[in-house]
Write a protein that holds these residues in place. Structure first.
Motif, mmCIF file in Angstrom:
data_model
loop_
_atom_site.group_PDB
_atom_site.id
_atom_site.type_symbol
_atom_site.label_atom_id
_atom_site.label_comp_id
_atom_site.label_asym_id
_atom_site.label_seq_id
_atom_site.Cartn_x
_atom_site.Cartn_y
_atom_site.Cartn_z
ATOM 1 N N SER A 73 0.813 -1.226 0.000
ATOM 2 C CA SER A 73 0.000 0.000 0.000
ATOM 3 C C SER A 73 0.841 1.268 0.000
ATOM 4 O O SER A 73 0.291 2.374 0.015
ATOM 5 C CB SER A 73 -0.924 0.013 1.223
ATOM 6 O OG SER A 73 -1.854 -1.043 1.106
ATOM 7 N N GLY A 74 2.168 1.133 0.041
ATOM 8 C CA GLY A 74 3.034 2.329 -0.018
ATOM 9 C C GLY A 74 2.985 3.180 1.241
ATOM 10 O O GLY A 74 3.289 4.370 1.196
ATOM 11 N N THR A 75 2.639 2.574 2.402
ATOM 12 C CA THR A 75 2.554 3.372 3.637
ATOM 13 C C THR A 75 3.857 3.357 4.435
ATOM 14 O O THR A 75 3.915 3.906 5.530
ATOM 15 C CB THR A 75 1.425 2.867 4.570
ATOM 16 O OG1 THR A 75 1.780 1.557 5.050
ATOM 17 C CG2 THR A 75 0.087 2.801 3.873
ATOM 18 N N LEU A 77 7.538 4.100 5.945
ATOM 19 C CA LEU A 77 8.067 5.401 6.348
ATOM 20 C C LEU A 77 9.597 5.444 6.220
ATOM 21 O O LEU A 77 10.273 6.106 7.001
ATOM 22 C CB LEU A 77 7.640 5.694 7.798
ATOM 23 C CG LEU A 77 6.125 5.904 7.963
ATOM 24 C CD1 LEU A 77 5.724 5.886 9.432
ATOM 25 C CD2 LEU A 77 5.674 7.208 7.314
ATOM 26 N N GLY A 80 10.917 3.104 1.188
ATOM 27 C CA GLY A 80 11.171 1.740 0.716
ATOM 28 C C GLY A 80 10.587 1.404 -0.636
ATOM 29 O O GLY A 80 11.033 0.438 -1.283
ATOM 30 N N THR A 136 -1.334 1.760 10.708
ATOM 31 C CA THR A 136 -1.981 1.667 9.398
ATOM 32 C C THR A 136 -2.675 0.325 9.181
ATOM 33 O O THR A 136 -2.816 -0.119 8.037
ATOM 34 C CB THR A 136 -0.911 1.816 8.309
ATOM 35 O OG1 THR A 136 0.212 1.039 8.723
ATOM 36 C CG2 THR A 136 -0.506 3.234 8.079
ATOM 37 N N THR A 141 -0.545 -3.705 3.910
ATOM 38 C CA THR A 141 -0.749 -5.098 3.489
ATOM 39 C C THR A 141 0.105 -6.058 4.328
ATOM 40 O O THR A 141 1.091 -5.662 4.954
ATOM 41 C CB THR A 141 -0.337 -5.273 2.011
ATOM 42 O OG1 THR A 141 1.082 -4.998 1.890
ATOM 43 C CG2 THR A 141 -1.114 -4.355 1.096
ATOM 44 N N GLY A 143 2.020 -8.363 3.013
ATOM 45 C CA GLY A 143 3.342 -8.460 2.365
ATOM 46 C C GLY A 143 4.244 -7.298 2.743
ATOM 47 O O GLY A 143 5.431 -7.481 3.036
ATOM 48 N N SER A 145 3.958 -5.409 5.449
ATOM 49 C CA SER A 145 4.295 -5.413 6.884
ATOM 50 C C SER A 145 5.286 -6.531 7.208
ATOM 51 O O SER A 145 6.140 -6.365 8.072
ATOM 52 C CB SER A 145 3.036 -5.509 7.749
ATOM 53 O OG SER A 145 2.330 -6.678 7.463
ATOM 54 N N SER A 150 6.898 -5.000 10.562
ATOM 55 C CA SER A 150 6.212 -3.922 11.276
ATOM 56 C C SER A 150 5.918 -4.286 12.722
ATOM 57 O O SER A 150 5.784 -5.458 13.073
ATOM 58 C CB SER A 150 4.900 -3.599 10.561
ATOM 59 O OG SER A 150 5.176 -3.178 9.262
ATOM 60 N N GLY A 151 5.796 -3.246 13.530
ATOM 61 C CA GLY A 151 5.435 -3.413 14.943
ATOM 62 C C GLY A 151 4.054 -2.848 15.177
ATOM 63 O O GLY A 151 3.116 -3.206 14.486
ATOM 64 N N GLY A 152 3.960 -1.928 16.121
ATOM 65 C CA GLY A 152 2.660 -1.306 16.373
ATOM 66 C C GLY A 152 2.365 -1.171 17.846
ATOM 67 O O GLY A 152 3.264 -1.252 18.687
ATOM 68 N N GLY A 205 13.816 -10.982 -2.417
ATOM 69 C CA GLY A 205 12.861 -11.848 -3.101
ATOM 70 C C GLY A 205 11.473 -11.233 -2.986
ATOM 71 O O GLY A 205 11.287 -10.233 -2.279
ATOM 72 N N ILE A 206 10.522 -11.833 -3.688
ATOM 73 C CA ILE A 206 9.152 -11.298 -3.669
ATOM 74 C C ILE A 206 8.251 -12.307 -2.974
ATOM 75 O O ILE A 206 8.162 -13.470 -3.391
ATOM 76 C CB ILE A 206 8.686 -11.019 -5.108
ATOM 77 C CG1 ILE A 206 9.512 -9.837 -5.643
ATOM 78 C CG2 ILE A 206 7.208 -10.684 -5.164
ATOM 79 C CD1 ILE A 206 9.891 -9.989 -7.052
ATOM 80 N N ILE A 207 7.619 -11.882 -1.907
ATOM 81 C CA ILE A 207 6.793 -12.787 -1.106
ATOM 82 C C ILE A 207 5.427 -12.941 -1.777
ATOM 83 O O ILE A 207 4.745 -11.937 -2.052
ATOM 84 C CB ILE A 207 6.621 -12.228 0.322
ATOM 85 C CG1 ILE A 207 7.991 -12.141 1.008
ATOM 86 C CG2 ILE A 207 5.654 -13.080 1.133
ATOM 87 C CD1 ILE A 207 7.997 -11.328 2.288
ATOM 88 N N LEU A 329 0.157 10.905 14.312
ATOM 89 C CA LEU A 329 0.896 11.270 13.097
ATOM 90 C C LEU A 329 0.061 12.128 12.137
ATOM 91 O O LEU A 329 0.522 13.194 11.707
ATOM 92 C CB LEU A 329 1.464 10.027 12.413
ATOM 93 C CG LEU A 329 2.288 10.284 11.144
ATOM 94 C CD1 LEU A 329 3.414 11.290 11.385
ATOM 95 C CD2 LEU A 329 2.870 9.000 10.592
#
Ligand SMILES: Cc1cc2nc3c(=O)[nH]c(=O)nc-3n(C[C@H](O)[C@H](O)[C@H](O)COP(=O)(O)OP(=O)(O)OC[C@H]3O[C@@H](n4cnc5c(N)ncnc54)[C@H](O)[C@@H]3O)c2cc1C
Length: 463
Positions: A73-75, A77, A80, A136, A141, A143, A145, A150-152, A205-207, A329
């Motif tokens: 989703s391009g979110t 930070l 990347g 987010t 997504t 993939g 995250s 990602s954390g959170g 690689g691509i997941i 944010l």
């Protein structure tokens, strides 16, 4: 600029509707959620419907040596997904199925384009949750995250994405498809490739499929907002809660700049004169344990001079407190045109020192810095409110960012607790790993992607 021959081959693989070349589309995919980064339009964007199409696109990129930038989703930070070397952007959003929910084994298998929240909605009826919970969660997504690890907001007690990834299907740079890990709770066969690809930011690689661990949803929870007239006292409270061996599910901090901004933006009743607030939640499956831990946390807040403690009396009140934190944010982003957000992370006992250092850095460089974040796990988000068009101020911003990371590393911390390295932090990698550490990572990159077609310019800078 790709040749017509390559474009024709892409259309043959994906169909015309899945190959985007318009100026508007190229602009859309030229940036992501990261501020203060260069933008770059790709040559083409492709939106595969199937894994077979992903494999064919990778083989084509390999044949013609075209950079390939995988995107959820391009979110992110950390810059990347910016196609800094142009090439093909591979959008995974159409590969968004839940392949299987295995309630017997407490696992799920999903495609990478699935939005995280959709997995949680699907497993709720089984009494299960998938804990990783970035701000987010309704847009990012699986993939993306997994690739950022990602954390959170629940990282303190439940860990981060890598603690839940059990297995992956990955398309390698040459088009080979491999499977790592699986559904077994125990698996020590071979090198741990699952962990290698988790957090690799699309550079190895691509997941195309992810197997994750699910856990029973906690039955009880108690939440509160603790208000402090002094940032140091809030910092010490965090360190004391952890050293008293209570691990809340959530332990978030917002400083005065953030509190005022969030209140102005969302009108949720935050005390705008407070120097800091802590958002705390304890949860578990045994009510008495939850109550005892909650009482301990309250006691520690009071002993450290909390001026007020607001207990959430209902789910609605609890959701209001969390909504305030999630608004941090977006609220800060409204104050000035540019919001430079960092995620320097330190050992938890060093949180008071890091908070002090951030205050001093703001003063030294005469900058407005709002600090919030997952303080319980040592992960702060100092956010510099600035304006990219003000060249003189941006010079001070860059010096301040350098110093934030220097202090974090000196305190035994890391460049990133959850946002990854991307382009934004590539230049600091040597501070954390030394030349020898970087050399090992580069050897892995060279072995798996010898021509450096996968997400070039990320992680190490250069290519
Ligand atoms: C308001 C806001 C709040 C946020 N809060 C948090 C937070 O609390 N915690 C946190 O950790 N992050 C947070 N983030 C950052 C971001 O949401 C996460 O990094 C997110 O998980 C990225 O998912 P995405 O789908 O947007 O991935 P993208 O941004 O599209 O991609 C991220 C990286 O993954 C790679 N990638 C994507 N899909 C694949 C794939 N299938 N295979 C291989 N590589 C792939 C990309 O190349 C890129 O390097 C926040 C961002 C914003 C804007």
């Amino acid at each position: 600029m790709l040749s017509q021959e390559v474009l024709n081959e892409l259309i043959k693989i994906l169909g015309k509707e899945n190959v985007l070349t318009s100026k508007e589309d190229m602009i859309t995919y030229s940036f992501d959620a990261t501020a203060d980064m260069p933008s770059q339009e790709p040559d083409v964007v492709v939106t595969p419907d199937t894994k077979e199409q992903v494999v064919a696109v990778v083989k084509l990129a390999n044949k013609y040596q075209i950079p390939l930038i995988t995107r959820g989703s391009g979110t992110n930070l950390s810059g990347g997904t910016i196609p800094i070397k142009k090439g093909i952007v591979l959008s995974m959003l159409k590969l968004d199925k839940i392949v299987e929910i295995d309630a017997e084994n407490l696992t799920a298998r999903v495609q990478p384009g699935l939005v995280i929240q959709r997995l949680n909605e699907a497993v709720a009826s089984y009494g299960l949750i998938y804990p990783p919970d970035p701000g987010t969660v309704t847009t990012a997504t699986m993939g993306g995250s997994v690739s950022e690890c990602s954390g959170g907001l629940r990282g303190l007690k439940y860990g981060v994405t890598k603690d839940y990834v059990m297995g992956l299907e990955v398309v390698m740079a040459n088009g080979d498809v491999i499977r790592t890990g699986g559904k077994t709770v125990k698996n020590v066969s071979g090198y741990d490739l699952t962990k290698l690809f988790t957090g690799a930011e699309g550079t190895l690689g691509i997941i195309t499929e992810i197997t994750v661990k699910l856990i029973p949803a906690p039955k009880y929870r108690r939440s509160m907002l603790a208000i402090f007239d002094n940032l140091d006292k809030a910092g010490k409270t965090i360190a004391d809660i952890i050293s008293n061996q209570v691990i809340p599910a959530t332990l978030e901090i917002m400083d005065n700049v953030t509190i005022r901004t969030v209140e102005n933006y969302a009108k949720v009743g935050l005390p705008t004169d407070a120097e800091a607030v802590l958002i705390l939640e304890v949860d578990g499956s045994i009510e008495q344990v939850v109550v005892n831990e909650f009482n301990t946390v309250q006691k520690i807040c009071k002993e450290n001079g909390a001026v007020d403690i607001k207990l959430a009396q209902s789910d609605a009140e609890r959701d209001g407190i969390f909504a305030a934190r999630r608004a941090a944010l977006p609220a800060l982003a409204q104050v000035k045109p540019t919001t430079v957000l960092e995620d320097a992370t330190v050992p938890r006992s060093k949180i008071p020192e890091m908070l002090k250092a951030l205050k001093n850095i703001a003063k030294k460089y005469n900058l407005q810095i709002g600090t919030f974040g997952h303080a319980g796990d040592g992960n702060l988000h100092p956010t510099i409110l600035t304006d990219e068009s003000d060249k003189e101020e941006m010079e001070r911003v860059h010096k301040a960012v350098d110093e934030i990371f220097k202090v974090a590393i000196e305190l035994g911390g890391t460049l990133s607790g959850e946002h990854g390295i991307g382009m934004a932090k590539a230049k600091y990698m040597e501070w954390e790993f030394g030349q020898e550490g970087i050399a090992v990572m580069q050897k892995i990159k060279d072995a798996l992607d010898p021509d450096h077609i996968l997400n070039p310019g990320k992680m190490f800078g250069g290519n």
